[in-house]
Design a protein around this motif. Structure first.
Motif, PDB file in Angstrom:
ATOM      1  N   ARG A   1     -37.264   0.985   9.811  1.00 41.41           N
ATOM      2  CA  ARG A   1     -38.634   1.468  10.051  1.00 41.41           C
ATOM      3  C   ARG A   1     -38.906   1.577  11.551  1.00 41.41           C
ATOM      4  O   ARG A   1     -39.486   2.559  12.029  1.00 41.41           O
ATOM      5  CB  ARG A   1     -39.654   0.522   9.411  1.00 41.41           C
TER       6      ARG A   1
ATOM      7  N   GLU B   1     -39.562   5.216  13.841  1.00 39.08           N
ATOM      8  CA  GLU B   1     -40.669   5.424  14.761  1.00 39.08           C
ATOM      9  C   GLU B   1     -40.164   5.644  16.184  1.00 39.08           C
ATOM     10  O   GLU B   1     -40.703   6.470  16.929  1.00 39.08           O
ATOM     11  CB  GLU B   1     -41.615   4.225  14.725  1.00 39.08           C
TER      12      GLU B   1
ATOM     13  N   ALA C   1     -40.264   4.313  -1.591  1.00 35.80           N
ATOM     14  CA  ALA C   1     -41.678   4.282  -1.204  1.00 35.80           C
ATOM     15  C   ALA C   1     -41.829   4.007   0.285  1.00 35.80           C
ATOM     16  O   ALA C   1     -42.695   4.591   0.948  1.00 35.80           O
ATOM     17  CB  ALA C   1     -42.415   3.226  -2.026  1.00 35.80           C
ATOM     18  N   ALA C   2     -41.001   3.129   0.833  1.00 37.52           N
ATOM     19  CA  ALA C   2     -41.081   2.823   2.256  1.00 37.52           C
ATOM     20  C   ALA C   2     -40.750   4.050   3.087  1.00 37.52           C
ATOM     21  O   ALA C   2     -41.395   4.316   4.116  1.00 37.52           O
ATOM     22  CB  ALA C   2     -40.134   1.673   2.595  1.00 37.52           C
TER      23      ALA C   2
ATOM     24  N   ARG D   1     -41.065   7.157   1.999  1.00 41.04           N
ATOM     25  CA  ARG D   1     -42.137   8.129   1.755  1.00 41.04           C
ATOM     26  C   ARG D   1     -43.342   7.822   2.649  1.00 41.04           C
ATOM     27  O   ARG D   1     -43.954   8.737   3.208  1.00 41.04           O
ATOM     28  CB  ARG D   1     -42.525   8.095   0.282  1.00 41.04           C
ATOM     29  N   ASP D   2     -43.645   6.542   2.818  1.00 40.40           N
ATOM     30  CA  ASP D   2     -44.751   6.161   3.692  1.00 40.40           C
ATOM     31  C   ASP D   2     -44.496   6.582   5.137  1.00 40.40           C
ATOM     32  O   ASP D   2     -45.438   6.834   5.902  1.00 40.40           O
ATOM     33  CB  ASP D   2     -44.979   4.650   3.634  1.00 40.40           C
ATOM     34  N   ALA D   3     -43.209   6.657   5.513  1.00 42.46           N
ATOM     35  CA  ALA D   3     -42.849   7.067   6.874  1.00 42.46           C
ATOM     36  C   ALA D   3     -42.685   8.577   7.000  1.00 42.46           C
ATOM     37  O   ALA D   3     -42.395   9.075   8.095  1.00 42.46           O
ATOM     38  CB  ALA D   3     -41.562   6.368   7.301  1.00 42.46           C
ATOM     39  N   GLY D   4     -42.855   9.298   5.880  1.00 39.59           N
ATOM     40  CA  GLY D   4     -42.783  10.753   5.921  1.00 39.59           C
ATOM     41  C   GLY D   4     -41.463  11.354   5.498  1.00 39.59           C
ATOM     42  O   GLY D   4     -41.205  12.531   5.757  1.00 39.59           O
TER      43      GLY D   4
ATOM     44  N   GLU E   1     -38.349  11.976   2.432  1.00 40.86           N
ATOM     45  CA  GLU E   1     -37.779  11.895   1.089  1.00 40.86           C
ATOM     46  C   GLU E   1     -36.466  11.145   1.186  1.00 40.86           C
ATOM     47  O   GLU E   1     -35.766  11.223   2.204  1.00 40.86           O
ATOM     48  CB  GLU E   1     -37.519  13.287   0.522  1.00 40.86           C
TER      49      GLU E   1
ATOM     50  N   ARG F   1     -37.084  14.667   6.324  1.00 37.02           N
ATOM     51  CA  ARG F   1     -38.409  15.261   6.293  1.00 37.02           C
ATOM     52  C   ARG F   1     -38.312  16.775   6.395  1.00 37.02           C
ATOM     53  O   ARG F   1     -39.281  17.447   6.749  1.00 37.02           O
ATOM     54  CB  ARG F   1     -39.291  14.679   7.392  1.00 37.02           C
TER      55      ARG F   1
END
Length: 290
Positions: free
Chosen positions: A19, A23, A45-46, A48-51, A53, A70
């Motif tokens: 993660r 960033e 899901a983690a 997906r939350d960062a944008g 697939e 992405r």
């Protein structure tokens, strides 16, 4: 487009680090290896939350590969399009298609292939033979299912240092895996099919590695190997603007993998970052003098 590859040495253990790096570097495509997860446990899901697939191919405690994108994920293929199967002897590691080591997907206009080559353990062992057989399988899949005249990136932990300049001390590796003539020839055959070492397009210098042993201060002495690669077809090679190994991701907290991310920028520059090599060179030289 920024395309990266990273052997994370357990995605569950390293998820916070991943993660952080998403960033920090903002890759458009991240090829992952050694996720050590079953597909049902992959943290979609983690991502997906960062944008992103996530396409994942895993088997549980060992191996495992994934692609986070992405730019879309189309036409996903895993394990060369074959089901995982155990060897007739039932021993893990000696059947080239028995382990989760390959996944491919179309990300934008680029076919991205994430691979984790077998280690090989010892030259001449059944595991070494299986490693060479796996490379043969990869070579045949490329010939049958991909095109050298189309944009393609094959990235991952290939467990081969292509030349002596890709290890910190060639004499220390004499007779071992990762540097044997047969392994280097297997990698060279992929290049003859139509792949180019994208890192070497921009970095001819020695002393730049992607893996360091956790033990013995190897990272701080820069005693490593360049065994993670981004190999691109010629149409994509002409679009590569830059390449870098992010040394900074191999240190600090959260606890890092023993591999560093490798990334290339295609068509347009990605987010600027300091990979840490310039500041490390003087410190490494001083430690070696001592």
């Amino acid at each position: 487009m920024r395309i990266a590859t990273w052997n994370v040495n357990s995605l569950k253990a390293r998820l916070d680090k991943v993660r952080w790096w998403l960033e920090r570097a903002r890759p458009d495509v991240l090829l992952l290896q050694e996720t050590k997860l079953a597909d049902a446990d992959a943290p979609a899901a983690a991502f997906r939350d960062a944008g992103y697939e996530l396409a994942h191919h895993g088997e549980g405690r060992w191996n495992g590969v994934a692609i986070a994108s992405r730019c879309g994920l189309g036409d996903v293929v895993s394990n060369f399009g074959e089901p995982l199967k155990r060897s007739a002897a039932g021993e893990s590691g000696v059947e080239p298609t028995a382990e989760a080591r390959m996944i491919a997907a179309l990300c934008g206009d680029v076919l991205a292939v994430s691979v984790y080559a077998p280690n090989g353990r010892t030259v001449g062992s059944p595991f070494y033979a299986a490693k060479l057989a796996w490379f043969g399988k990869l070579e045949r899949w490329l010939a049958q299912s991909a095109r050298a005249d189309a944009p393609l990136v094959l990235g991952g932990d290939l467990n081969v240092a292509p030349a002596d300049a890709d290890v910190w001390d060639p004499a220390a590796f004499g007779g071992s895996t990762h540097v044997s003539p047969a392994e280097r020839e297997a990698l060279a055959r992929l290049c003859r099919w139509g792949l180019v070492d994208a890192y070497r397009l921009r970095h001819p210098e020695p002393g730049r590695y992607t893996w360091w042993d956790y033990r013995g201060g190897a990272f701080h002495m820069n005693e490593g190997m360049r065994i993670d690669h981004l190999l691109v077809t010629v149409p994509l090679a002409g679009r590569v603007l830059s390449a870098e190994i992010d040394r900074e991701a191999r240190k600090g907290k959260p606890i890092p993998s023993d591999h560093a991310p490798l990334f290339i920028d295609v068509d347009t520059p990605g987010l600027a970052l300091d990979a840490g090599w310039a500041s490390a060179d003087a410190r490494i030289a001083a430690r070696r003098r001592r």
